[in-house]
Design a protein around this motif. Sequence first.
Motif, short mmCIF file in Angstrom:
data_model
loop_
_atom_site.label_atom_id
_atom_site.label_comp_id
_atom_site.label_asym_id
_atom_site.label_seq_id
_atom_site.Cartn_x
_atom_site.Cartn_y
_atom_site.Cartn_z
N ALA A 174 0.82 -1.21 0.00
CA ALA A 174 0.00 0.00 0.00
C ALA A 174 0.86 1.26 0.00
O ALA A 174 1.82 1.38 0.76
N ARG A 175 0.50 2.21 -0.85
CA ARG A 175 1.15 3.52 -0.88
C ARG A 175 0.14 4.65 -0.80
O ARG A 175 0.50 5.78 -0.49
N SER A 176 -1.12 4.36 -1.10
CA SER A 176 -2.18 5.38 -1.00
C SER A 176 -3.49 4.70 -0.64
O SER A 176 -3.60 3.47 -0.66
N ALA A 177 -4.47 5.53 -0.30
CA ALA A 177 -5.79 5.01 0.06
C ALA A 177 -6.84 6.06 -0.28
O ALA A 177 -6.50 7.22 -0.54
N ARG A 178 -8.08 5.66 -0.29
CA ARG A 178 -9.17 6.62 -0.39
C ARG A 178 -10.35 6.10 0.42
O ARG A 178 -10.50 4.89 0.62
N ILE A 179 -11.16 7.03 0.92
CA ILE A 179 -12.32 6.70 1.74
C ILE A 179 -13.57 6.68 0.87
O ILE A 179 -13.73 7.52 -0.02
#
Length: 457
Positions: A139-144
């Motif tokens: 993982a390097r980014s995420a979004r809700i």
Amino acid sequence: MALTLAMLFMAPVPGSEFGSGLAGWTVPEASRERVRAVLVHDGPADRAVLIDGRPEKGPSLAGQPEVGLHSDPFTVEPMTHYELSGMVRRLEGDGQFKLSLEWRDEDGRHLGYENSWSGLLVGDRWERHEARFVSPAQARSARILLGVRPREAAYMTSLALTPVASLGPRLAIDIYPEPCTQDGPYSLPIRIENRGDVLLDDLRATVSLPTGIRAVDGEALTLEMPSLGHGEHFLHRVEVEGLPRDPHEPFRCEVRASAEGDDVSFSAETPPFTVRSEVERRSFEDVPPLDPPVTPVKLGCYYFPVTLDWDRAGWGVRKVDYLKPLLGYYDESRPEVADWHIRWAREAGISFFVFDWYYNQDCFYLNDALEKGFLGSQLAGEMEFCIDWCDEGHCQEFKPLDFSRRALDQFMRVLCERYLHRENYLCVNGRPVVLIHQPWRIATAHGGWEGCAAALE
């Protein structure tokens, strides 16, 4: 100092309190007229997002599974223990809402979801919703992602993704011995999964077998595994043969690994399953004496009526070609059918049934398996039972759902008069056990969880 560090490394959720409207968020076309940022006067923040799936708002939602929006991607650290939190206030509905997270790799590709549709719309107050999980090693980014079902509506605000105390190295070892056979080898699957937030390297496992059981290939009792990040697992199968001399002597697996340069070890064990035997077919007329196993574990199972009651329900397992009841297709309202259900369950170590029970405003539905079958069985005294009130909406064709105080009082009177006084009703510390399948429906009808407790009291 700990608070300062948490603030420094908190993942920057774009527009977490919607102070700049929907900047930092994307609303799909199908939800465009049903999602907007609004002022709130009694909330944890000045503004919130209103997600409105009620039918009078905007275009038809026919065929749409949800109404919602998602944030722009933001940076996260791999293999980190995070807490996702937010404040939610129900406007209408009593189903589940979405406050979930999507992990992405360095190229923006999807890795997985967390916490999807796990929140419940209850009452009319702001409620904090939170969940914890570990980011994948890639993982390097995420979004809700936020959402509600059609015909429901809610406010959401004060979203945060915050690093919390490390879990350290954790490993789950699950051993699943298949029922033993006397005439040929059988499989011993072993599943090993990293449940911590530390990368495990150089994993080495050793498997020990109970006396009387031997491996077809002795080399399969030791193995080396690749590195495992959080949530990654390794499945190994050992072909074994023979029967255990002592049914309590366990299968055992020990794993050694390296966690950030430190040596760590884990172990797990489980007893072998019982020897597999052929089903002995007998008539209903002569049920032999019960011979249940002696065990310190009080084990129960759910009993879902009409799963097998094909002829009475008009649907069931006959449409599933890979399932066939040992009794054949039968009418579970017959006491002699319950005789065999109880006998087989007790001899498998099950001591109570939890009956799915359908009731609403003095209307009963699908309860013949309990009322006519189980309670009429000559072996009913050998098996305890309790009620699981399936209050999710059945019996509405007779009367609308009612969770008022009057209706709850009548519900309890019915239980007392029909079941709770029976000697074989399941009790814990002298108190009858009653399960309520969807308690949030009662909470919603009484303004929240406090109102739910008061109404039931």
